[in-house]
Write an enzyme that holds these catalytic residues in place. Structure first.
Site, PDB file in Angstrom:
ATOM      1  N   CYS A 170       4.892  -9.608  -4.653  1.00  0.00           N
ATOM      2  CA  CYS A 170       3.628  -9.702  -4.499  1.00  0.00           C
ATOM      3  C   CYS A 170       3.322 -10.315  -5.629  1.00  0.00           C
ATOM      4  CB  CYS A 170       2.924  -9.016  -3.964  1.00  0.00           C
ATOM      5  SG  CYS A 170       3.337  -9.094  -2.382  1.00  0.00           S
ATOM      6  N   HIS A 310      -6.385  -9.404  -7.723  1.00  0.00           N
ATOM      7  CA  HIS A 310      -4.926  -9.022  -6.756  1.00  0.00           C
ATOM      8  C   HIS A 310      -5.762  -8.760  -5.456  1.00  0.00           C
ATOM      9  CE1 HIS A 310      -0.926  -8.633  -5.503  1.00  0.00           C
ATOM     10  NE2 HIS A 310      -1.265  -7.643  -5.023  1.00  0.00           N
ATOM     11  N   GLU A 321      -6.628  -1.145  -9.609  1.00  0.00           N
ATOM     12  CA  GLU A 321      -6.322  -2.377 -10.719  1.00  0.00           C
ATOM     13  C   GLU A 321      -8.273  -2.161 -10.973  1.00  0.00           C
ATOM     14  OE1 GLU A 321      -6.604  -7.302  -9.844  1.00  0.00           O
ATOM     15  OE2 GLU A 321      -6.600  -5.649  -7.925  1.00  0.00           O
ATOM     16  N   LYS A 342      -8.391 -13.463  -1.925  1.00  0.00           N
ATOM     17  CA  LYS A 342      -8.075 -13.252  -0.720  1.00  0.00           C
ATOM     18  C   LYS A 342      -8.362 -12.561   0.249  1.00  0.00           C
ATOM     19  CE  LYS A 342      -3.293 -11.175  -3.057  1.00  0.00           C
ATOM     20  NZ  LYS A 342      -3.633 -11.355  -4.238  1.00  0.00           N
ATOM     21  N   HIS A 347      -2.935 -13.062   1.908  1.00  0.00           N
ATOM     22  CA  HIS A 347      -2.208 -12.572   0.786  1.00  0.00           C
ATOM     23  C   HIS A 347      -0.564 -13.413   0.990  1.00  0.00           C
ATOM     24  CE1 HIS A 347       0.127 -10.446  -2.033  1.00  0.00           C
ATOM     25  NE2 HIS A 347      -0.100  -9.403  -1.386  1.00  0.00           N
ATOM     26  N   PHE A 408       4.991  -4.698  -4.530  1.00  0.00           N
ATOM     27  CA  PHE A 408       6.235  -3.726  -3.962  1.00  0.00           C
ATOM     28  C   PHE A 408       6.811  -3.777  -5.515  1.00  0.00           C
ATOM     29  CE2 PHE A 408       5.658  -3.812   0.732  1.00  0.00           C
ATOM     30  CZ  PHE A 408       4.222  -3.240   0.566  1.00  0.00           C
TER      31      PHE A 408
END
Length: 420
Positions: A170, A310, A321, A342, A347, A408
């Site tokens: 991502c 994010h 974050e 998002k 996403h 990931f």
């Protein structure tokens, strides 16, 4: 920055998203706080525990001729639609080679995808099983290749300086943009078309993510399912689309009198080395990316007034974050308007960094931070100025926006852009 490095600017933006088929309509949807998430109507969705997603608002086949589209995976179609918009927005012709708008040997593309041609692969495997070998499309391999979107955009604009595809889950789209900035900064290219794309709304990825407990199962309220920073957030919602920039050396842009959206100041990259899917909970890896950004640029914390977070709507990731932002910037975080787009687009995995960078640049251009929707009760651990309810006016003067992307594998990428 030493004397051999070139300043980099953004001269074109393009997008196809769940909120609109171009960057202007997508921005309008973000500012309005509109959700692009809906209940999936395909027959296969009825059997899944997750039956919601955020499909694109405009099908790419409405914009790409059928003979061309049928040879491209959906992810490449999205990339081409967004790249064409960005290319024309930058003031170039439909194909660079036709009018020598850019020296092809000084023109590159870097378009990323986290998963690549997954729908092509799975669909053609079904064809193989159900109809036999002879019915498998001869275009399957060039369609499923992860570099297919970048290659197709490269062919479109006649790029010869390099056609690249970073794959980092991502964080892929943001890493692509950062790589493009370095191509120009180090003199490899004058112009680079860069961004991210993804097309993974398919039963297998949805089933897999659902079984990981990574996705929201709020099928009863699709529009309210993606809720970053809310105390009851329970996973991300899968989206699709692409976001693409035209990046250019400041000298090249000035020579042709191009309109400039923002300066691409730089990037910070790090890795968590913690877990294949889970973020490092204290935010240390993200903090290192932020520190690397600040150390490698002339940025000052007080210039940063907006962060496109994010923030996928997962319990651990959203807070990690914000912990990282506070760890690096301290009380300066208090004047940073944080948006989690998002909540509206879902996403986009490898495409997230693309459309969210486009959104961050639009926020600077319009001096307006979009809201984060669906926060009924703000998590008490969300220690930041989260924009909620309505868009937020950003200050006048020279200001900076960050776009954060994490993936990931522990990939962390932070991009910074500044008004000019």
């Amino acid at each position: 920055m030493n004397a051999t490095q070139h300043s980099v600017v953004v001269t074109g933006i393009g997008a196809t998203t769940p909120l609109g088929g171009d960057s202007a309509s997508a921005w309008e949807g973000l500012v309005a706080g509109r959700s692009g998430v809906r209940l999936l109507e395909q027959d296969w969705a009825a059997e899944l525990p997750v039956r919601i997603a955020a499909p694109v608002a405009v099908e790419p086949t409405e914009l790409i001729p059928r003979p061309q589209a049928r040879k491209m995976d959906r992810s490449a179609q999205f990339a081409l639609v967004a790249a064409r918009e960005a290319w024309q927005d930058a003031g170039f012709s439909a194909r660079a080679g036709e009018e020598a708008a850019v020296d092809p040997d000084r023109l590159g593309t870097v378009i990323a995808s986290g998963i690549g041609g997954v729908t092509t692969l799975l669909d053609q495997y079904d064809v193989l099983r159900e109809k036999g070998v002879r019915k498998v499309s001869p275009h399957t391999v060039p369609m499923l290749m992860p570099n297919s979107p970048s290659a197709n955009v490269g062919l479109e604009v006649n790029a010869r300086a390099g056609v690249h595809t970073p794959v980092s889950a991502c964080a892929s789209g943001s890493e692509a943009i950062g790589y493009a900035v370095e191509m120009i900064r180090t003199g490899r290219a004058d112009v680079v078309v860069a961004g991210g794309t993804e097309a993974a709304i398919h039963p297998l990825p949805i089933a897999a993510f659902g079984n990981m407990m990574a996705m929201s199962k709020n099928n009863e309220d699709p529009a309210g399912a993606s809720r970053p920073f809310d105390v009851d957030r329970n996973g991300f919602v899968l989206g699709e689309g692409a976001g693409v920039l035209v990046l250019e050396s400041a000298e090249h842009a000035a020579r042709r009198g191009a309109r400039v959206y923002a300066e691409a100041v730089g990037q910070g990259i790090s890795a968590d080395s913690h877990h294949i899917t889970q973020p490092e909970p204290s935010g240390n890896g993200i903090a290192h990316a932020l520190q690397n950004l600040m150390a490698g640029t002339d940025l000052q914390a007080e210039e940063i007034v907006h962060v496109n977070a994010h923030a996928t709507s997962t319990p651990q990731g959203d807070i990690a974050e914000l912990l990282a932002l506070r760890k690096v910037f301290g009380t300066d975080v208090d004047h940073m308007a944080v948006s989690a787009t998002k909540s509206m687009t879902g996403h986009l995995l490898g495409g997230a960094g693309g459309i969210e960078t486009v959104a961050a640049i639009q926020a600077l251009h319009h001096r307006q931070a979009p809201p984060t929707i669906n926060i009924a009760t703000l998590d008490p651990e969300a220690d930041a100025d989260i924009v909620r309810g309505a868009p937020r006016k950003l200050p006048e003067g020279r200001i900076v926006a960050l776009n954060n992307s994490f993936g990931f594998g522990g990939h962390n990428v932070v991009l910074a852009f500044r008004t000019v």
